[in-house]
Design a protein around this motif. Structure first.
Motif, short mmCIF file in Angstrom:
data_model
loop_
_atom_site.label_atom_id
_atom_site.label_comp_id
_atom_site.label_asym_id
_atom_site.label_seq_id
_atom_site.Cartn_x
_atom_site.Cartn_y
_atom_site.Cartn_z
N ARG A 469 22.57 -10.63 -21.41
CA ARG A 469 21.77 -11.84 -21.22
C ARG A 469 21.20 -11.91 -19.81
O ARG A 469 20.00 -12.17 -19.62
N GLU A 470 22.05 -11.67 -18.83
CA GLU A 470 21.58 -11.79 -17.45
C GLU A 470 20.65 -10.64 -17.07
O GLU A 470 19.74 -10.81 -16.25
N LYS A 473 17.33 -11.80 -18.15
CA LYS A 473 16.82 -12.80 -17.21
C LYS A 473 16.32 -12.14 -15.93
O LYS A 473 15.29 -12.55 -15.35
N ARG A 502 16.05 -13.82 -26.34
CA ARG A 502 16.66 -15.14 -26.17
C ARG A 502 16.95 -15.78 -27.53
O ARG A 502 18.05 -16.31 -27.75
N SER A 503 16.00 -15.72 -28.43
CA SER A 503 16.19 -16.35 -29.74
C SER A 503 17.34 -15.72 -30.51
O SER A 503 18.13 -16.43 -31.15
N PHE A 505 19.97 -14.31 -29.32
CA PHE A 505 21.23 -14.75 -28.71
C PHE A 505 21.54 -16.18 -29.12
O PHE A 505 22.67 -16.51 -29.50
N GLU A 506 20.53 -17.06 -29.04
CA GLU A 506 20.76 -18.47 -29.32
C GLU A 506 21.04 -18.72 -30.80
O GLU A 506 21.85 -19.59 -31.16
N ASP A 510 25.02 -15.00 -29.88
CA ASP A 510 25.90 -15.79 -29.01
C ASP A 510 25.63 -17.27 -29.22
O ASP A 510 25.53 -18.05 -28.27
N ASN A 513 26.46 -20.88 -27.18
CA ASN A 513 26.64 -20.66 -25.75
C ASN A 513 25.28 -20.80 -25.08
O ASN A 513 24.41 -19.94 -25.27
N ASP A 514 25.07 -21.87 -24.34
CA ASP A 514 23.76 -22.15 -23.76
C ASP A 514 23.20 -20.95 -23.00
O ASP A 514 23.88 -20.37 -22.15
N TRP A 515 21.95 -20.58 -23.32
CA TRP A 515 21.32 -19.40 -22.74
C TRP A 515 21.22 -19.49 -21.22
O TRP A 515 21.41 -18.50 -20.52
N GLU A 516 20.93 -20.66 -20.71
CA GLU A 516 20.70 -20.79 -19.27
C GLU A 516 21.99 -20.79 -18.46
O GLU A 516 22.09 -20.08 -17.46
#
Length: 560
Positions: A469-470, A473, A502-503, A505-506, A510, A513-516
């Protein structure tokens, strides 16, 4: 338990009988020849196994093809001990390379071999691709057999044999134990077992070549302990060298993994000590590397200077957050509550996993902060290995807060240096260029699917989803300042690729678990192959669209 130990000791000596018999007092050259002869026989064993794999695939039975794949793996996992020999190295690439070994990963035309077959059979269920890959694999194996049968003494030297033994003995615990070896088939235990057999097969003939008796005994004992430890980690199958069947690596708990890793390190150390007692065996000289490529139009520091510095500024802000998170981690470790420490470790990981996109601009700091053990010749035994993965091991594997505290202190010092470098980027011409920025974007976008997806990233904490995820980003942070310089179509493709990650994961991978800012990551070991495949494909998609973006920017820079 006594019976199991006895069986382990019998297995530990089985390879000795399989190697060529040589007279006491032989030369190191004769010992080398004996080892290569054993591998030549193993290559002969490999040919019908690959043929059986090909035929099983041709019949169209996926289950039988998977069984044949496992059965076909052991011989080469022994032979790869000598992958460092120049005439073997290109064949090793064709037979057993992971995607990350080639520029472009799975997109590379040159990528082939067992792992292409593995992907087709276990990830994609594609017998057509598997058949074509196996036909090509057979050709490479037959070429290897010819090289081993010839055993050119100018290629197969005592020094290279020992370099190969030591390299593999360290690679297994420092790299392969992270489960990167068989990402889709989950057959890494089989790989470890036959790597050990291959290493020992090359060592055994040297015991009669002037080796100190105590040193030889130490290697034998280390190997026996490794075999015994392996048998404990896989009690159902044991150290069975007659086929490829083994316990799925994902089912092996942390403690047996840790102990097996330790036994491999013990074997490597014993081998290194034994080598020092032999005359006529020195470290082989490194082969000459390839020259670098042509300079990029993005190497200039003018056309995209503003966009480049905007990305660095984003990472400078992340670095300040990293400093604060490391202070919190230090305080948590001092408090001694393991659950609090693990939460603080998790919270301290995201920032650098974005910043590492620019690691090409600060390689020394990157190594000190985030290097895996395999970045060093001796793995975890190297006194130079440090960083967050040392802290991870101390916290999650060993429960050693003293080591965790010292490791965190070292990381904090390096991060302070890095933050100062990032903050001074506007006044430091050449520190970060557009070329370095885009090299970093492309390298990381490819590394995630070609390497990190295999779960080698966070071995002990199981936090690889955090890393992915990171990383996404971090790529976005560097890309976004350049978006206005791209065509509408390319910009839309880049945004689409980043949004898709992102989609996924959301919505699935995952969810919850909030993406940000979320830190309640799903353990990567619980992510099924189908969802890993999504991550894999989406990061490759990101890599491809970013390549298009880079070419557009290069063309514009050349025109300017």
């Amino acid at each position: 338990m006594a019976a199991r130990t006895a069986r382990a000791m019998v297995a530990a000596t089985a390879v000795v009988a399989a190697t060529a018999a040589i007279a006491a007092g032989c030369s190191v050259e004769e010992a080398t020849v004996a080892g290569v002869a054993y591998f030549s026989r193993r290559c002969t064993d490999q040919v019908p196994l690959v043929a059986a794999l090909r035929d099983s695939i041709a019949v169209g039975d996926l289950s039988a093809a998977r069984d044949a794949y496992i059965a076909a793996r052991p011989p080469y996992e022994e032979i790869e001990t000598l992958a460092n020999v120049p005439t073997v190295t290109p064949l090793d690439t064709k037979i057993d390379a992971r995607p990350y070994a080639l520029p472009g990963g799975e997109d590379a035309v040159a990528w082939q071999g067992f792992h292409e077959v593995e992907r087709a059979l276990y990830r994609d269920n594609d017998l057509g691709v598997a058949f074509k890959a196996t036909v090509v694999l057979m050709q490479s194996v037959q070429s290897l057999c010819a090289v081993l049968a010839e055993a050119d003494p100018s290629q197969f030297t005592p020094s290279r044999t020992w370099d190969g033994m030591l390299a593999l003995a360290y690679e297994v615990p420092a790299k392969k134990m992270s489960s990167e070896e068989e990402a889709w088939s989950d057959a890494s235990m089989m790989i470890f077992r036959h790597n050990a057999v291959g290493i020992y097969s090359q060592f055994a003939p040297f015991k009669d070549a002037g080796m100190d008796a105590a040193a030889a005994t130490a290697v034998d004992a280390a190997y026996a302990r490794l075999v015994q430890q392996y048998t404990w980690a896989d009690p159902e199958h044991g150290f069975n060298t007659t086929d490829g069947v083994a316990r799925p690596y994902s089912k092996v708990p942390v403690k047996p993994r840790r102990l097996l890793q330790a036994r491999f390190y013990d074997l490597a150390a014993a081998l290194a000590a034994a080598r020092d007692t032999l005359d006529g065996v020195s470290e082989a000289e490194a082969e000459e590397g390839e020259e670098g490529g042509e300079p990029s139009p993005l190497d200039g520091d003018d056309v995209y200077r503003a966009e480049t510095l905007a990305g660095v500024a984003g990472f400078s802000r992340q670095c300040a957050l990293q400093q604060a998170a490391l202070r919190n981690l230090s305080h948590a470790i001092a408090g001694g509550d393991v659950d609090v420490v693990k939460a603080a470790y998790t919270a301290a990981r995201p920032m650098y996993e974005q910043i590492e996109t620019l690691a090409g601009a600060f390689e020394a700091e990157d190594t000190a902060i985030d290097a895996r053990p395999y970045a060093f010749d001796e793995g975890e035994l190297s006194p130079e290995w440090a960083g967050m993965h040392l802290v991870e091991r101390a916290v999650y594997r060993d429960g050693d807060m003293a080591v965790a505290a010292a490791g965190t202190e070292e990381v904090t010092t390096v991060v302070d240096t890095l933050c100062a470098k990032l903050a001074s980027a506007p006044s430091t011409p050449g520190f970060v260029t557009a070329a370095l920025t885009w090299d970093g974007i492309l390298a990381l976008a490819e590394e995630v699917p070609a390497k990190k997806i295999s779960s080698e990233e966070e071995t002990w904490s199981d936090l690889s989803l955090l890393i992915f995820r990171e990383n996404a980003k971090g790529i976005a942070t560097l890309y976004e300042p350049f978006a206005g310089r791209l065509s509408a179509a390319t910009r839309a493709a880049c945004i689409g690729a980043l949004s898709a990650i992102r989609s996924s994961f959301e919505d699935t991978i995952d969810a919850g678990n909030d993406w940000e800012t979320g830190l309640a990551f799903r353990p990567y070991s619980s992510v099924p192959a189908a969802e890993r495949r999504i991550i894999h494909r989406q990061f490759y998609r990101l890599s491809r669209v970013m390549q298009v973006a880079k070419r557009e920017l290069e063309a514009a820079a050349s025109a300017a």
